[in-house]
Design an enzyme around this catalytic site. Sequence first.
Site, mmCIF file in Angstrom:
data_model
loop_
_atom_site.group_PDB
_atom_site.id
_atom_site.type_symbol
_atom_site.label_atom_id
_atom_site.label_comp_id
_atom_site.label_asym_id
_atom_site.label_seq_id
_atom_site.Cartn_x
_atom_site.Cartn_y
_atom_site.Cartn_z
ATOM 1 N N HIS A 135 -4.036 3.488 4.759
ATOM 2 C CA HIS A 135 -3.010 3.279 3.748
ATOM 3 C C HIS A 135 -2.154 4.535 3.559
ATOM 4 C CE1 HIS A 135 -1.767 3.520 -0.558
ATOM 5 N NE2 HIS A 135 -1.297 2.318 -0.277
ATOM 6 N N GLU A 179 0.231 4.695 6.350
ATOM 7 C CA GLU A 179 1.308 3.721 6.123
ATOM 8 C C GLU A 179 2.431 4.356 5.281
ATOM 9 O OE1 GLU A 179 2.415 1.216 2.693
ATOM 10 O OE2 GLU A 179 0.467 0.375 3.276
ATOM 11 N N HIS A 180 2.048 5.050 4.209
ATOM 12 C CA HIS A 180 3.063 5.696 3.375
ATOM 13 C C HIS A 180 3.841 6.749 4.175
ATOM 14 C CE1 HIS A 180 2.387 4.826 -1.092
ATOM 15 N NE2 HIS A 180 1.661 3.937 -0.456
ATOM 16 N N GLU A 189 -0.671 5.057 -7.558
ATOM 17 C CA GLU A 189 -0.950 3.706 -7.056
ATOM 18 C C GLU A 189 -2.430 3.362 -7.283
ATOM 19 O OE1 GLU A 189 0.085 3.142 -2.952
ATOM 20 O OE2 GLU A 189 -0.346 0.997 -2.989
#
Lengths: 402, 405
Positions: B56, B59-60, B131
């Site tokens: 993740h 991904e950012h 997040e």
Amino acid sequence: MYTSKLNRGADMHIFSTDKFKSVTMCILLRLPLKRETATANALLASALMQGCGGYRTRRQIERRLEDIHSVMSSDILKKGEEHIIQLFVRTLPEYFDEAAQLAGNILLRPLFNNEEACKRELEASINSLVNDKRRYAFEKCIENMCENEAYGISGDGYIRDINSVSLNMHYNYVMQNAKTDIIVVGNIDRDRAEESIRRGIPLDATDASLEPCNYLYYPPSIKEITEEMDITQGKLCVGFRLNIDPSGDDWYKAIVANELFGGGASSALFNKVREKDSLCYYITSKLLRLKSIMITEAGIDSENRDKVLDIITSAMQELSAEDMENAKKNITDSLKIAQDRPESIMDSFLGSLIAGRMMSLDETIKKINDVRDIDGVFDDCHIDTVFMLSGGGTVPNDGHNK
Amino acid sequence: MTDIISKRLENGAMCYVLPKKGYNEKEVMIAFNYGSADTEFSDKNGRVKQTCGIAHFLEHKMFDEKDGNVFDSFSKLGLSANAYTDFNTTAYYFSGCENLEKGMDILMRMVGSLYLTAENIEKEKGIITQEINMYEDDPYWQIYFNTLKAMYGKNPIRYSIAGRTEDIENITEEELRKSYESFYTYENCAVIVCGDVNCDAVTEQAEKLKLGRGSAERTVCADDIYKREYSIGMPVEQSLYHIGYRADPRIDIKDRICISNIIMDILCSPSSALYERLYEKSFIDSSFGYEVLQGKDYGCTLIKGEGNNYRGIAEEIDKEIKNMLLSGIDGKDVRRAAERLKTRMLFSCENISPLVSYTADCFSKNTEVLDIYDNYDKIDVDDVMLYLKKQFDENNRVLSTVGKA
């Protein structure tokens, strides 16, 4: 969209297209949003599929739906200052006639079998609002902001009113007072759809009248409300009064300005608060057209409330139109994209019905493209309410062993 | 149902074209068979164990480029871009009405290179922390992972996709590079294009994608139930519950998906006798439902809802399953459920975005959307009975709850 009168107080609107393989229909019972009827409307919406003439239980209705390859649901919508009970149907073209008949049965010959269970269900669903902190903060912001207007009334109803509702009595009231609109979108011939609806859903005429929403409001002072909860991330919700006529041409300016302000990943707020200062994961602003309200939402550390609020207000003052062409393209593209989903076609059509201004997609796109500047768009805009759901207590920051 | 043209490209990646005639929107996705659960693997240098949340985090970081942020390049073309990471997939996509070709070039360039600096890694930690905090407060998210934690003692699907704040604090440039080089390869890649598009032009363009080759070997994780019950308190008004049944991941994934859905439909959909009974007792309400989650080395079915009578519900479910095993299931009910599930698939595949994500999900699980759709017709009552007996056994069951703190 082809519109035809069913009777006094009821219209049907049919949008025939072979773009979709399915046919979608919604039956909308439109009522004014009032404190006295809010709970009863919400309860009726959730109880509508408990049984009907021919299919006496929820289970029998569901079995019938399986046989005719259809899905159906009922829910409550709050749109501007209207409260709308919706029966939503999705089916295949060859079963439209049967689906319309079943919908007509449910709407015109309902059986409220499980009134008590439905009441407990509504109570539970009102209680569960707090589970979704973002939505909770949003609803609280609106409730406080519009405490003296119909728009401040909860569309989900109120727990203390539940027990006094009689479903049968309220059903009769709704059928006599609601303005009904039926919208059909999908792969079906216009005449066939019309015939099936006239036969399957023979509604009685009503004398319904709905008042337009008042959109002008100048807050005497800013309401600052903070609620503490045992949470990790605070939710900031800022409500602005735009005081721009939602059915006038200036509204298109507001749409463009909102896009530049907090519309998406290239907006001023996203760039300043998230990308530059790493203060949040999400920050957006959206328009509530019928009330001429703009709401900015962000998930932040509670201690950063003032900092973020300052960035929001200064971003609004410094808002630049430099990226305007892109913003316009984003808006017109999303209008076009909305045409790819039956639900959004219906939703935007309903919005226009309520606003009382019908416009084709091409006309709306032209209006957006005609916006030349955003000068003065926020001149009459005032912060009304700042709602903060704040992380007061301590939550161990440990995902493994709680 | 819906047309899907699938093709193995010459460069080794898969390409799926999903034509939607007359639609204004177009969506392009580049998906990698690499997700939050792929933290343990072997490569030529031996075994590797990475930080939870690395997929993740990567991904950012893929959105950063030397001259700024790729979001802006998409935005200038009137396209909106985004990405997501789940257990098995990392997916990058954009959508819009025009400039598909230019957008696809940017997307291909974006996944084909990695731009990392100490500074941009640090900045991302702040955003991802927010997040993670957002999910910390989300009881639906918390219960979901508690259920998986209870079900799996070791499998990395038990950990939240974004990881924990203290994990990601230590993520380094080197680790991100390792993850990128090990999994962002042709073999793990699918290009998915949906909308009113020219299929040949799209596949030709997809051939230009530049990626590395090979793939690290993932550690397959087999383990036992960790806890039969997992309960926590949070600021909620209504209790949340999950009743989960683990399934044997050695069974063909298409069968697991179709049969679990058929069983759920017969057992506890609103057209079932059990649903009616539970509703009348006020044990359940419209929050009641189920979810089938199947992957390569994990599988489960979750029955979930809100309310305080979860023990009563679990008992009733058990009783109903035993009853079905004793008296058998009518073949007509299996067909009826299969048809209903197929109709629902058809409805959801009318919308571009769910269809594209579903295609990516199937790719990572080594199957295809239409194979699942067609598989519904192949399931018969004996398959269902056998599966019910073996997989919906009390020993495979966990209960997870979030109660009022």
